[in-house]
Design a protein around this motif. Structure first.
Motif, PDB file in Angstrom:
ATOM      1  N   MET A 134       0.824  -1.209   0.000  1.00  0.00           N
ATOM      2  CA  MET A 134       0.000   0.000   0.000  1.00  0.00           C
ATOM      3  C   MET A 134       0.859   1.261   0.000  1.00  0.00           C
ATOM      4  O   MET A 134       0.437   2.309  -0.495  1.00  0.00           O
ATOM      5  CB  MET A 134      -0.929   0.001   1.214  1.00  0.00           C
ATOM      6  CG  MET A 134      -2.029  -1.055   1.143  1.00  0.00           C
ATOM      7  SD  MET A 134      -3.072  -0.904  -0.334  1.00  0.00           S
ATOM      8  CE  MET A 134      -3.831   0.701  -0.075  1.00  0.00           C
ATOM      9  N   ASP A 135       2.064   1.174   0.545  1.00  0.00           N
ATOM     10  CA  ASP A 135       2.983   2.316   0.523  1.00  0.00           C
ATOM     11  C   ASP A 135       3.735   2.421  -0.804  1.00  0.00           C
ATOM     12  O   ASP A 135       4.555   3.344  -0.987  1.00  0.00           O
ATOM     13  CB  ASP A 135       3.998   2.201   1.664  1.00  0.00           C
ATOM     14  CG  ASP A 135       3.366   2.443   3.029  1.00  0.00           C
ATOM     15  OD1 ASP A 135       2.307   3.097   3.073  1.00  0.00           O
ATOM     16  OD2 ASP A 135       3.922   1.961   4.036  1.00  0.00           O
TER      17      ASP A 135
ATOM     18  N   PHE B 265       3.440  -1.294 -11.567  1.00  0.00           N
ATOM     19  CA  PHE B 265       2.292  -1.684 -10.770  1.00  0.00           C
ATOM     20  C   PHE B 265       2.748  -2.548  -9.589  1.00  0.00           C
ATOM     21  O   PHE B 265       3.700  -3.322  -9.690  1.00  0.00           O
ATOM     22  CB  PHE B 265       1.276  -2.469 -11.603  1.00  0.00           C
ATOM     23  CG  PHE B 265       0.548  -1.634 -12.615  1.00  0.00           C
ATOM     24  CD1 PHE B 265       0.571  -0.247 -12.542  1.00  0.00           C
ATOM     25  CD2 PHE B 265      -0.175  -2.227 -13.649  1.00  0.00           C
ATOM     26  CE1 PHE B 265      -0.096   0.524 -13.482  1.00  0.00           C
ATOM     27  CE2 PHE B 265      -0.843  -1.468 -14.586  1.00  0.00           C
ATOM     28  CZ  PHE B 265      -0.801  -0.085 -14.500  1.00  0.00           C
ATOM     29  N   ARG B 266       2.019  -2.451  -8.493  1.00  0.00           N
ATOM     30  CA  ARG B 266       2.333  -3.206  -7.286  1.00  0.00           C
ATOM     31  C   ARG B 266       1.302  -4.309  -7.092  1.00  0.00           C
ATOM     32  O   ARG B 266       0.089  -4.076  -7.204  1.00  0.00           O
ATOM     33  CB  ARG B 266       2.327  -2.280  -6.060  1.00  0.00           C
ATOM     34  CG  ARG B 266       2.810  -2.931  -4.769  1.00  0.00           C
ATOM     35  CD  ARG B 266       4.243  -3.403  -4.887  1.00  0.00           C
ATOM     36  NE  ARG B 266       4.840  -3.645  -3.576  1.00  0.00           N
ATOM     37  CZ  ARG B 266       4.831  -4.826  -2.943  1.00  0.00           C
ATOM     38  NH1 ARG B 266       4.219  -5.863  -3.483  1.00  0.00           N
ATOM     39  NH2 ARG B 266       5.433  -4.957  -1.779  1.00  0.00           N
ATOM     40  N   ALA B 267       1.771  -5.515  -6.833  1.00  0.00           N
ATOM     41  CA  ALA B 267       0.884  -6.652  -6.589  1.00  0.00           C
ATOM     42  C   ALA B 267       1.216  -7.261  -5.236  1.00  0.00           C
ATOM     43  O   ALA B 267       2.323  -7.114  -4.718  1.00  0.00           O
ATOM     44  CB  ALA B 267       1.032  -7.697  -7.691  1.00  0.00           C
TER      45      ALA B 267
ATOM     46  N   LEU C  41      -3.294  -7.568  -8.196  1.00  0.00           N
ATOM     47  CA  LEU C  41      -2.909  -6.168  -8.324  1.00  0.00           C
ATOM     48  C   LEU C  41      -3.490  -5.370  -7.164  1.00  0.00           C
ATOM     49  O   LEU C  41      -4.646  -5.544  -6.787  1.00  0.00           O
ATOM     50  CB  LEU C  41      -3.428  -5.591  -9.637  1.00  0.00           C
ATOM     51  CG  LEU C  41      -2.587  -5.785 -10.900  1.00  0.00           C
ATOM     52  CD1 LEU C  41      -3.277  -5.142 -12.081  1.00  0.00           C
ATOM     53  CD2 LEU C  41      -1.200  -5.221 -10.721  1.00  0.00           C
ATOM     54  N   MET C  42      -2.662  -4.510  -6.571  1.00  0.00           N
ATOM     55  CA  MET C  42      -3.139  -3.612  -5.522  1.00  0.00           C
ATOM     56  C   MET C  42      -3.809  -2.404  -6.184  1.00  0.00           C
ATOM     57  O   MET C  42      -3.274  -1.836  -7.136  1.00  0.00           O
ATOM     58  CB  MET C  42      -1.974  -3.155  -4.648  1.00  0.00           C
ATOM     59  CG  MET C  42      -1.224  -4.278  -3.976  1.00  0.00           C
ATOM     60  SD  MET C  42      -2.206  -5.125  -2.724  1.00  0.00           S
ATOM     61  CE  MET C  42      -2.365  -3.832  -1.501  1.00  0.00           C
ATOM     62  N   MET C  43      -4.980  -2.032  -5.684  1.00  0.00           N
ATOM     63  CA  MET C  43      -5.719  -0.919  -6.259  1.00  0.00           C
ATOM     64  C   MET C  43      -5.608   0.305  -5.348  1.00  0.00           C
ATOM     65  O   MET C  43      -5.689   0.207  -4.121  1.00  0.00           O
ATOM     66  CB  MET C  43      -7.190  -1.297  -6.447  1.00  0.00           C
ATOM     67  CG  MET C  43      -7.382  -2.593  -7.242  1.00  0.00           C
ATOM     68  SD  MET C  43      -6.526  -2.598  -8.847  1.00  0.00           S
ATOM     69  CE  MET C  43      -7.499  -1.371  -9.726  1.00  0.00           C
ATOM     70  N   ASP C  44      -5.420   1.470  -5.946  1.00  0.00           N
ATOM     71  CA  ASP C  44      -5.321   2.726  -5.213  1.00  0.00           C
ATOM     72  C   ASP C  44      -6.723   3.150  -4.764  1.00  0.00           C
ATOM     73  O   ASP C  44      -7.614   3.348  -5.594  1.00  0.00           O
ATOM     74  CB  ASP C  44      -4.709   3.804  -6.113  1.00  0.00           C
ATOM     75  CG  ASP C  44      -4.344   5.062  -5.344  1.00  0.00           C
ATOM     76  OD1 ASP C  44      -5.095   5.419  -4.428  1.00  0.00           O
ATOM     77  OD2 ASP C  44      -3.307   5.667  -5.666  1.00  0.00           O
TER      78      ASP C  44
ATOM     79  N   GLY D 240      -7.565   3.009  -9.652  1.00  0.00           N
ATOM     80  CA  GLY D 240      -6.706   2.307 -10.595  1.00  0.00           C
ATOM     81  C   GLY D 240      -5.620   1.525  -9.893  1.00  0.00           C
ATOM     82  O   GLY D 240      -5.517   1.527  -8.662  1.00  0.00           O
ATOM     83  N   PRO D 241      -4.772   0.821 -10.657  1.00  0.00           N
ATOM     84  CA  PRO D 241      -3.687   0.044 -10.055  1.00  0.00           C
ATOM     85  C   PRO D 241      -2.757   0.933  -9.242  1.00  0.00           C
ATOM     86  O   PRO D 241      -2.451   2.063  -9.625  1.00  0.00           O
ATOM     87  CB  PRO D 241      -2.960  -0.565 -11.264  1.00  0.00           C
ATOM     88  CG  PRO D 241      -3.976  -0.589 -12.345  1.00  0.00           C
ATOM     89  CD  PRO D 241      -4.825   0.629 -12.125  1.00  0.00           C
ATOM     90  N   LEU D 242      -2.305   0.406  -8.120  1.00  0.00           N
ATOM     91  CA  LEU D 242      -1.383   1.136  -7.263  1.00  0.00           C
ATOM     92  C   LEU D 242      -0.006   1.168  -7.920  1.00  0.00           C
ATOM     93  O   LEU D 242       0.509   0.131  -8.352  1.00  0.00           O
ATOM     94  CB  LEU D 242      -1.293   0.458  -5.895  1.00  0.00           C
ATOM     95  CG  LEU D 242      -0.528   1.204  -4.806  1.00  0.00           C
ATOM     96  CD1 LEU D 242      -1.311   2.445  -4.386  1.00  0.00           C
ATOM     97  CD2 LEU D 242      -0.321   0.286  -3.611  1.00  0.00           C
TER      98      LEU D 242
END
Length: 436
Positions: free
Chosen positions: A159-160, A237-239, A244-247, A252-254
């Motif tokens: 998340m960061d 993108f961060r998973a 996929l982590m969502m913002d 959208g994708p983080l």
């Protein structure tokens, strides 16, 4: 007073960064001292290095071998077993199923003992059983709490927008933020080539020809190249845990904090080049995965054979050899080969020859081999009464691995000396001899 012969078991969930097996060596050293203090002597060692015991899909071959030897009451080359010593109960079991299996094996014969840091434990009494149950409950609770903490920690990092922990990803420098000038360009070109229609095997061969090595020193394989190309990190993108982590603000994708190799559109395009049912593994969430269960090995010696071919930098190749069908010979319908890219690609051997040699090693005609397997086991193996999985378990209990020496060009006869066994108890045997 006669010393009680016991088995020493050691296990670590992870090896040190140097992969020197220091943790399990220290456990065996402590076990030797504990056994000596309690009037016992260690006659056999069983080691599961870098193998967890919390999840039910984690294999522990040495733990399985220990249980088999306890049921038999005898280690192949070490003699009778009358107990087990470990630095802590959770080295042996962390799940109720493993606790039940261990207690059944330990108490399968009379007069057995469990040797712990706090002294001898009688596994046949109610008190001894309750001690084991209490340690099991503590291990289960600790495992759940630790797993939850680790999951929360990884989620918070994601998340960061921070990169994954662990070994540095291919394409980035040690800070996991800055692009590696050579590796990043290789990944960018590989993604562009794949989108243009190039095969993953071709890309892997190209990397191997350039002398490319992974961040852990391995040669590039099609599976590794696919994982690198389809990982969301290549486009920023961060998973986490395959998703996929969502913002929460944008929906959208983080986006992570590291430098990117390609644009998101290119990442989506390369993921789309893999159809459902692909033989390759994928880490990118947009990449299709096989939904069926895990497939087991098709050939008896799969996972046991290692290439003994010579490599340019000296020494043996040492890569695992896989099975492959052959239409050239009825006598050898399949072969074991060292695949180029993952290994040297210079060694192959008839599957029938290998399995014949393995049978000869396990059940020598003169009965004078390094191991002494029961006659009933030989009869079941040779009569066809033993199934595939049981044969592989027997092999796993006897062989550490088997080295395959390169053959001689033009040789028309089977050369059993090419099959060199490395026994589990090499330190207790005179030496590994080729099959006769």
């Amino acid at each position: 007073m006669d010393l009680i012969p016991v088995a020493s078991y050691a296990r670590t969930s992870q090896d040190s960064r140097h992969r020197d097996e220091r943790g399990v060596r220290n456990q065996h050293r402590i076990n030797e001292r504990t056994a000596r203090d309690q009037g016992c002597v260690v006659v056999a060692t069983y080691t599961d290095n870098a193998r967890g015991a919390t999840k039910d899909d984690r294999e522990r071959p040495e733990f399985d071998r220990l249980l088999a030897d306890l049921h038999r009451g005898h280690a192949f080359t070490a003699g009778p077993l009358r107990g087990v010593v470990a630095v802590a109960d959770d080295r042996l079991y962390r799940r109720p199923e493993d606790f039940i299996r261990f207690m059944a094996a330990l108490t399968s014969g009379p007069g057995r003992v469990y040797v712990g840091r706090d002294g001898l434990r009688d596994p046949y009494t109610k008190e001894g059983l309750l001690q084991g149950v209490e340690s099991l409950q503590g291990a289960v609770a600790e495992g759940k709490m630790r797993s939850r903490r680790v999951q929360d920690w990884h989620w918070s990092r994601a998340m960061d927008g921070l990169p994954h922990s662990g070994p540095r990803p291919f394409g980035w420098q040690e800070d996991r933020q800055t692009l590696h000038p050579v590796e990043a360009e290789l990944v960018r070109k590989a993604i562009e080539d794949r989108i243009s229609g190039s095969s993953v095997s071709g890309i892997a061969r190209e990397w191997a020809a350039l002398g490319v090595r992974g961040t852990r020193g391995g040669r590039p394989s099609p599976q590794a190249v696919t994982q690198i190309m389809t990982s969301p990190r290549v486009c920023g993108f961060r998973a986490n845990r395959g998703e996929l982590m969502m913002d929460p603000d944008t929906g959208g994708p983080l986006v992570g904090s590291w430098q990117t190799i390609v644009e998101p559109e290119q990442w989506r395009a390369v993921c789309a080049t893999f159809s459902a049912g692909s033989l390759y593994m994928h880490r990118g969430p947009l990449s299709p995965r096989l939904t069926e269960g895990k497939t087991g090995p098709k050939y008896l010696a799969t996972g046991f054979l290692r290439c003994g071919g010579q490599v340019a930098e000296g020494g043996e190749c040492g890569q695992l050899m896989g099975g492959s069908k052959s239409a050239r010979s009825r006598k050898s319908p399949y072969n074991y080969i060292c695949v180029f890219g993952r290994g040297c690609g210079r060694c192959a051997i008839s599957g029938t020859l290998v399995e014949s040699a393995i049978e000869g090693l396990l059940f020598p005609g003169d009965g004078k081999g390094p191991v002494r397997l029961p006659e009933s086991m030989r009869l079941r193996w040779q009569s066809g009464g033993m199934d595939f999985e049981e044969k592989r378990k027997i092999m796993a209990s006897v062989f550490s691995h088997i080295v395959i020496r390169p053959g001689k060009k033009g040789c028309q006869t089977w050369d059993y000396s090419r099959v060199v066994p490395i026994w589990k108890w090499a330190d207790r045997l005179r030496g590994a001899e080729p099959a006769a």
